[in-house]
Scaffold this motif. Structure first.
Motif, PDB file in Angstrom:
ATOM      1  N   MET A 108       3.511   4.608  -2.448  1.00 52.65           N
ATOM      2  CA  MET A 108       2.284   4.361  -3.219  1.00 52.65           C
ATOM      3  C   MET A 108       2.328   3.313  -4.229  1.00 52.65           C
ATOM      4  O   MET A 108       1.070   2.943  -4.745  1.00 52.65           O
ATOM      5  CB  MET A 108       1.865   5.744  -3.617  1.00 52.65           C
ATOM      6  CG  MET A 108       1.558   6.894  -2.399  1.00 52.65           C
ATOM      7  SD  MET A 108       0.693   8.072  -2.926  1.00 52.65           S
ATOM      8  CE  MET A 108      -1.051   7.344  -2.878  1.00 52.65           C
ATOM      9  N   SER A 109       3.363   2.923  -4.798  1.00 53.11           N
ATOM     10  CA  SER A 109       3.195   1.798  -5.973  1.00 53.11           C
ATOM     11  C   SER A 109       3.364   0.484  -4.841  1.00 53.11           C
ATOM     12  O   SER A 109       3.443  -0.512  -5.820  1.00 53.11           O
ATOM     13  CB  SER A 109       4.462   2.028  -6.735  1.00 53.11           C
ATOM     14  OG  SER A 109       5.742   1.672  -6.143  1.00 53.11           O
ATOM     15  N   ALA A 110       3.537   0.437  -3.714  1.00 54.55           N
ATOM     16  CA  ALA A 110       4.016  -0.901  -3.118  1.00 54.55           C
ATOM     17  C   ALA A 110       5.012  -1.714  -3.908  1.00 54.55           C
ATOM     18  O   ALA A 110       5.139  -2.866  -3.760  1.00 54.55           O
ATOM     19  CB  ALA A 110       2.599  -1.737  -3.057  1.00 54.55           C
ATOM     20  N   GLY A 111       6.033  -0.782  -4.410  1.00 55.42           N
ATOM     21  CA  GLY A 111       7.101  -1.534  -4.898  1.00 55.42           C
ATOM     22  C   GLY A 111       6.847  -2.429  -6.106  1.00 55.42           C
ATOM     23  O   GLY A 111       7.655  -3.100  -6.511  1.00 55.42           O
ATOM     24  N   SER A 112       5.750  -2.129  -6.885  1.00 61.44           N
ATOM     25  CA  SER A 112       5.232  -2.850  -8.083  1.00 61.44           C
ATOM     26  C   SER A 112       6.100  -2.058  -9.170  1.00 61.44           C
ATOM     27  O   SER A 112       6.745  -2.862  -9.964  1.00 61.44           O
ATOM     28  CB  SER A 112       3.847  -2.769  -8.461  1.00 61.44           C
ATOM     29  OG  SER A 112       3.446  -1.343  -8.531  1.00 61.44           O
ATOM     30  N   ALA A 113       5.915  -1.072  -9.325  1.00 62.23           N
ATOM     31  CA  ALA A 113       6.673  -0.394 -10.803  1.00 62.23           C
ATOM     32  C   ALA A 113       7.919   0.426 -10.325  1.00 62.23           C
ATOM     33  O   ALA A 113       8.647   0.597 -11.222  1.00 62.23           O
ATOM     34  CB  ALA A 113       5.707   0.621 -11.030  1.00 62.23           C
ATOM     35  N   TYR A 114       8.001   0.673  -9.284  1.00 59.69           N
ATOM     36  CA  TYR A 114       9.323   1.414  -8.945  1.00 59.69           C
ATOM     37  C   TYR A 114       9.578   0.930  -7.384  1.00 59.69           C
ATOM     38  O   TYR A 114       8.864   0.553  -6.537  1.00 59.69           O
ATOM     39  CB  TYR A 114       9.651   2.785  -8.907  1.00 59.69           C
ATOM     40  CG  TYR A 114       8.194   3.513  -9.285  1.00 59.69           C
ATOM     41  CD1 TYR A 114       7.633   3.216 -10.598  1.00 59.69           C
ATOM     42  CD2 TYR A 114       7.445   4.163  -8.188  1.00 59.69           C
ATOM     43  CE1 TYR A 114       6.552   3.902 -10.856  1.00 59.69           C
ATOM     44  CE2 TYR A 114       5.949   4.456  -8.529  1.00 59.69           C
ATOM     45  CZ  TYR A 114       5.485   4.482  -9.790  1.00 59.69           C
ATOM     46  OH  TYR A 114       4.444   4.830 -10.031  1.00 59.69           O
ATOM     47  N   THR A 115      10.927   0.749  -6.851  1.00 64.79           N
ATOM     48  CA  THR A 115      11.165   0.384  -5.657  1.00 64.79           C
ATOM     49  C   THR A 115      12.289   0.828  -4.989  1.00 64.79           C
ATOM     50  O   THR A 115      13.214   1.407  -5.728  1.00 64.79           O
ATOM     51  CB  THR A 115      11.513  -1.328  -5.711  1.00 64.79           C
ATOM     52  OG1 THR A 115      12.185  -1.762  -4.784  1.00 64.79           O
ATOM     53  CG2 THR A 115      12.638  -1.588  -7.068  1.00 64.79           C
ATOM     54  N   PHE A 116      12.444   0.570  -3.879  1.00 62.49           N
ATOM     55  CA  PHE A 116      13.850   1.045  -2.891  1.00 62.49           C
ATOM     56  C   PHE A 116      15.076   0.303  -3.274  1.00 62.49           C
ATOM     57  O   PHE A 116      16.043   0.702  -2.620  1.00 62.49           O
ATOM     58  CB  PHE A 116      13.435   1.314  -1.529  1.00 62.49           C
ATOM     59  CG  PHE A 116      12.395   2.199  -1.106  1.00 62.49           C
ATOM     60  CD1 PHE A 116      12.537   3.566  -1.256  1.00 62.49           C
ATOM     61  CD2 PHE A 116      10.838   1.834  -0.745  1.00 62.49           C
ATOM     62  CE1 PHE A 116      11.486   4.481  -0.942  1.00 62.49           C
ATOM     63  CE2 PHE A 116       9.922   2.524  -0.545  1.00 62.49           C
ATOM     64  CZ  PHE A 116      10.420   4.037  -0.509  1.00 62.49           C
ATOM     65  N   THR A 151      13.133   3.445 -11.401  1.00 62.60           N
ATOM     66  CA  THR A 151      12.443   2.372 -12.003  1.00 62.60           C
ATOM     67  C   THR A 151      12.857   1.006 -11.272  1.00 62.60           C
ATOM     68  O   THR A 151      13.897   0.684 -10.869  1.00 62.60           O
ATOM     69  CB  THR A 151      12.860   2.120 -13.480  1.00 62.60           C
ATOM     70  OG1 THR A 151      12.156   1.119 -14.222  1.00 62.60           O
ATOM     71  CG2 THR A 151      14.297   2.128 -13.792  1.00 62.60           C
ATOM     72  N   ILE A 152      11.809  -0.041 -11.245  1.00 60.79           N
ATOM     73  CA  ILE A 152      12.020  -1.353 -10.859  1.00 60.79           C
ATOM     74  C   ILE A 152      12.638  -2.214 -12.182  1.00 60.79           C
ATOM     75  O   ILE A 152      13.243  -3.208 -11.662  1.00 60.79           O
ATOM     76  CB  ILE A 152      10.906  -2.190 -10.473  1.00 60.79           C
ATOM     77  CG1 ILE A 152      11.150  -3.498  -9.715  1.00 60.79           C
ATOM     78  CG2 ILE A 152       9.732  -2.401 -11.583  1.00 60.79           C
ATOM     79  CD1 ILE A 152       9.803  -4.158  -9.138  1.00 60.79           C
ATOM     80  N   ASN A 153      12.430  -1.651 -13.265  1.00 58.04           N
ATOM     81  CA  ASN A 153      13.073  -2.172 -14.573  1.00 58.04           C
ATOM     82  C   ASN A 153      12.635  -3.394 -15.107  1.00 58.04           C
ATOM     83  O   ASN A 153      13.075  -4.293 -15.562  1.00 58.04           O
ATOM     84  CB  ASN A 153      14.605  -2.245 -14.494  1.00 58.04           C
ATOM     85  CG  ASN A 153      15.099  -1.800 -15.722  1.00 58.04           C
ATOM     86  OD1 ASN A 153      16.591  -2.367 -15.899  1.00 58.04           O
ATOM     87  ND2 ASN A 153      14.756  -0.856 -16.425  1.00 58.04           N
ATOM     88  N   THR A 154      11.360  -3.845 -14.336  1.00 59.00           N
ATOM     89  CA  THR A 154      10.484  -5.169 -14.594  1.00 59.00           C
ATOM     90  C   THR A 154       9.189  -4.759 -14.796  1.00 59.00           C
ATOM     91  O   THR A 154       8.694  -3.633 -14.458  1.00 59.00           O
ATOM     92  CB  THR A 154      10.895  -6.386 -13.845  1.00 59.00           C
ATOM     93  OG1 THR A 154      10.214  -5.980 -12.532  1.00 59.00           O
ATOM     94  CG2 THR A 154      12.381  -6.440 -13.583  1.00 59.00           C
ATOM     95  N   SER A 155       8.327  -6.015 -14.944  1.00 56.26           N
ATOM     96  CA  SER A 155       6.747  -5.702 -15.078  1.00 56.26           C
ATOM     97  C   SER A 155       6.492  -5.684 -13.352  1.00 56.26           C
ATOM     98  O   SER A 155       7.549  -5.850 -12.683  1.00 56.26           O
ATOM     99  CB  SER A 155       6.307  -6.906 -15.496  1.00 56.26           C
ATOM    100  OG  SER A 155       6.836  -8.402 -15.058  1.00 56.26           O
ATOM    101  N   GLY A 156       5.269  -5.337 -13.083  1.00 55.74           N
ATOM    102  CA  GLY A 156       4.827  -5.231 -11.962  1.00 55.74           C
ATOM    103  C   GLY A 156       5.472  -6.310 -10.841  1.00 55.74           C
ATOM    104  O   GLY A 156       5.303  -7.535 -10.941  1.00 55.74           O
ATOM    105  N   TRP A 157       6.376  -5.895  -9.757  1.00 54.35           N
ATOM    106  CA  TRP A 157       6.970  -6.752  -8.986  1.00 54.35           C
ATOM    107  C   TRP A 157       7.742  -7.576  -9.225  1.00 54.35           C
ATOM    108  O   TRP A 157       8.212  -8.644  -8.591  1.00 54.35           O
ATOM    109  CB  TRP A 157       5.852  -7.432  -8.075  1.00 54.35           C
ATOM    110  CG  TRP A 157       5.037  -6.458  -7.044  1.00 54.35           C
ATOM    111  CD1 TRP A 157       5.463  -5.750  -6.149  1.00 54.35           C
ATOM    112  CD2 TRP A 157       3.792  -6.205  -7.311  1.00 54.35           C
ATOM    113  NE1 TRP A 157       4.453  -4.965  -5.568  1.00 54.35           N
ATOM    114  CE2 TRP A 157       3.554  -5.105  -6.369  1.00 54.35           C
ATOM    115  CE3 TRP A 157       2.663  -6.485  -8.310  1.00 54.35           C
ATOM    116  CZ2 TRP A 157       2.126  -4.610  -6.312  1.00 54.35           C
ATOM    117  CZ3 TRP A 157       1.348  -5.962  -8.073  1.00 54.35           C
ATOM    118  CH2 TRP A 157       1.144  -4.985  -7.061  1.00 54.35           C
ATOM    119  N   GLY A 158       8.182  -7.777 -10.702  1.00 57.17           N
ATOM    120  CA  GLY A 158       8.907  -8.838 -11.293  1.00 57.17           C
ATOM    121  C   GLY A 158       7.963 -10.043 -11.338  1.00 57.17           C
ATOM    122  O   GLY A 158       6.952 -10.024 -11.052  1.00 57.17           O
TER     123      GLY A 158
END
Length: 590
Positions: free
Chosen positions: A100-108, A431-438
């Motif tokens: 539901m975040s489309a990988g923006s804020a957290y990612t696989f 977390t993706i640990n970066t801003s949205g989508w890096g």
């Protein structure tokens, strides 16, 4: 399907375990401590993917909570209703959150930390899934700047390996079952809300690579907009393959090979061996006691758990340990709490901007204190540090290490919490640990790739290529008299200070989680200098504020942007939950 939609003034809900053990035909008794509104909402949830749902869900089988999205929480509670346990529920929720975040804020392809209390063994287990540094990256200090379309900014993620190992060890439902809601969301889609505005704001990044642009382009060739049915078919295929073939699909299989080829075509250093040899970190959780409570957090080498444990050892030595009134009502108590909350920042922030180790700087100024990670967990070390905190020397250390702090990278994080009817307890911070989508906008078969490498250049230099990062995530489980009492996690800029204050409020004063959410707190800014602490525009009295400032602690008005969630099991064995994703907690019971 019947459900109870609840909105309330205090946003609090409790459910007794006694009622949970009644027959499934009997209606559960939900005890509300505030005004409630009950309605029939069958029509509202006919297609729950397309409506705004609650961020907590409770049933006769347990409770699940998470930040922001409601449907993943619903998916988690459904697993509990089917006989799943807390580990099944928490990962079902996490996987759906990422879709539901489309990988923006957290990612696989991100990082995470898990704590799990197993009611059978009466033990707390810790799993860390940190970034790994590519073994061929021989010049980390000269990584390209943010925004560069360069594969060197990507690190190695063990996320799916962690999901698989945790499920194999503790889960009871099938591996494919916990993926089912995430696959459904990716394949059949959900209506875009605020995510559409993030897509628009980052379109220059999301549109520069054909594969990424395809993810965010509708069937008619236009960019997805608010209200559109957003589908992620490539991601659905990836998740189906992982569900069927296991995590190897992303570490030795087709996805892994495409990941390596794509990054290396952009100058990246990740190799097949980096992936195939990745190891999840199962470790002993850090822990301490505070009164009659046992506090557990992430194990070594991650600093998040150490920072938390050390802080509670310091609180015990301070006046806050025996305080009869809340720190918001006392300048001395508030000043001490702010000073204590900042100690962990030395070890968390400093490596981002210097080749020199914080341990060396601290040891040079205080040679009689052992500042190693192992020592910082000890109450004896905390006593020595507390004595120094009260001295002017400590102020000099703060100035040397923290003033000024340049703008750090920003990251996005989410949490998922679950308690089942057997009182197994799980918390995941991911977390993706970066801003949205890096800033690179790289996608591999629907999976977003973080550009976190630039923020880790000094850590990579210190730890060494091929090593593992020491992420500062800090999930928490607290036991009282050997039984689960509180499970919680925080995100955003308040990852440390917000967690400290909520836990302190709940275990010191036996508050409900929502009572702590509603109480005034201090905030931890990350811009300009790190020494001024933020306070809300209202709440603290002028005498408290002036008393803190008179002791040398600057305070600045700050808009709160701190997100925390917790589930408490009270003395009556009832579940009390609160989640703060936009200063509001909502709960759905059924």
């Amino acid at each position: 399907m019947e459900c109870i939609c609840v909105s309330n003034v205090k946003n609090e809900i409790t459910l007794g375990k006694a009622s949970m053990k009644k027959t499934k035909e009997s209606k559960m008794i939900i005890i509300f401590m505030v005004m409630i509104l009950t309605c029939s909402c069958k029509d509202e949830i006919e297609d729950a993917r397309h409506v705004e749902l609650r961020n907590m869900a409770i049933s006769e089988h347990g409770m699940v909570a998470g930040l922001s999205e409601g449907w993943p929480v619903r998916a988690g509670i459904e697993v509990l209703k089917e006989g799943g346990n807390a580990i099944d529920a928490v990962f079902t929720t996490v996987l759906a959150q990422i879709v539901m975040s489309a990988g923006s804020a957290y990612t696989f392809a991100g990082t995470m930390s898990l704590l799990y209390y197993d009611a059978t063994t009466n033990r707390v287990y810790s799993m860390g899934v940190p970034w790994r540094y590519p073994q061929e990256e021989n010049d980390p200090l000269n990584l390209p700047p943010p925004g560069s379309l360069d594969g060197r900014t990507a690190l190695v993620s063990g996320f799916m390996r962690g999901v698989e190992e945790a499920h194999q060890r503790f889960g009871v439902k099938s591996f494919s079952r916990i993926f089912a809601p995430a696959i459904d969301l990716a394949e059949n889609g959900f209506k875009l809300g605020s995510l559409a505005y993030e897509i628009e704001a980052n379109w220059n990044i999301l549109s520069r690579l054909p594969e990424t642009k395809k993810v965010f382009t509708n069937f008619n060739g236009s960019r997805y907009k608010e209200g559109d049915l957003f589908k992620q078919p490539e991601l659905a295929k990836t998740l189906r393959n992982v569900a069927a073939k296991g995590a190897d699909y992303m570490f030795t299989g087709a996805w892994a090979q495409k990941f390596i080829n794509t990054l290396r075509s952009l100058g990246g250093k990740v190799t097949y061996n980096d992936l195939v040899s990745y190891q999840v970190n199962w470790n002993e959780p850090t822990n301490t006691t505070f009164g009659k409570f046992d506090i557990y957090s992430a194990g070594l080498p991650a600093p998040g758990g150490i920072n938390l444990i050390e802080a509670f050892n310091l609180l015990e030595n301070s006046q806050l340990g025996d305080a009869k009134k809340h720190y918001s009502q006392s300048a001395d108590l508030l000043y001490q709490f702010i000073k204590i909350s900042r100690v962990g920042s030395f070890f968390t922030i400093f490596p981002y901007r210097s080749k020199e180790t914080v341990e060396k700087v601290s040891a040079d100024m205080f040679p009689h204190i052992n500042f190693s990670k192992a020592s910082r967990q000890n109450k004896e070390t905390a006593l020595l540090i507390w004595e120094k905190i009260k001295s002017k020397e400590w102020n000099l250390l703060e100035q040397k290490l923290l003033n000024p702090i340049l703008h750090r990278h920003t990251g996005h994080t989410n949490i998922a919490l679950a308690v089942d009817e057997d009182r197994n307890v799980a918390v995941v911070v991911h977390t993706i640990n970066t801003s949205g989508w890096g800033r690179t906008g790289i996608f591999i078969d629907g999976v977003s790739i973080s550009d976190i490498g630039i923020a880790h250049r000094y850590r990579m230099y210190k730890i060494g290529v091929g090593g593992y990062a020491d992420d500062d995530l800090n999930p928490v489980i607290i036991l009282k008299n050997g039984s689960p009492f509180l499970v919680c996690g925080a995100t955003g800029t308040g990852l440390h200070s917000e967690t400290l204050q909520h836990i302190y409020n709940i275990i010191k004063f036996d508050w409900e989680p929502q009572q702590s959410q509603n109480t005034i707190r201090f905030y931890e800014p990350i811009l300009k200098t790190h020494l001024p602490h933020g306070i809300p525009d209202s709440g603290f009295t002028s005498s408290v504020i002036s008393g803190v400032k008179n002791q040398g602690q600057p305070l600045e008005p700050t808009i709160a942007n701190q997100y925390w969630g917790g589930i408490k099991i009270n003395a009556q064995d009832q579940l009390q939950g609160s989640v703060c994703p936009y200063l509001i907690s909502h709960v759905e019971g059924y």
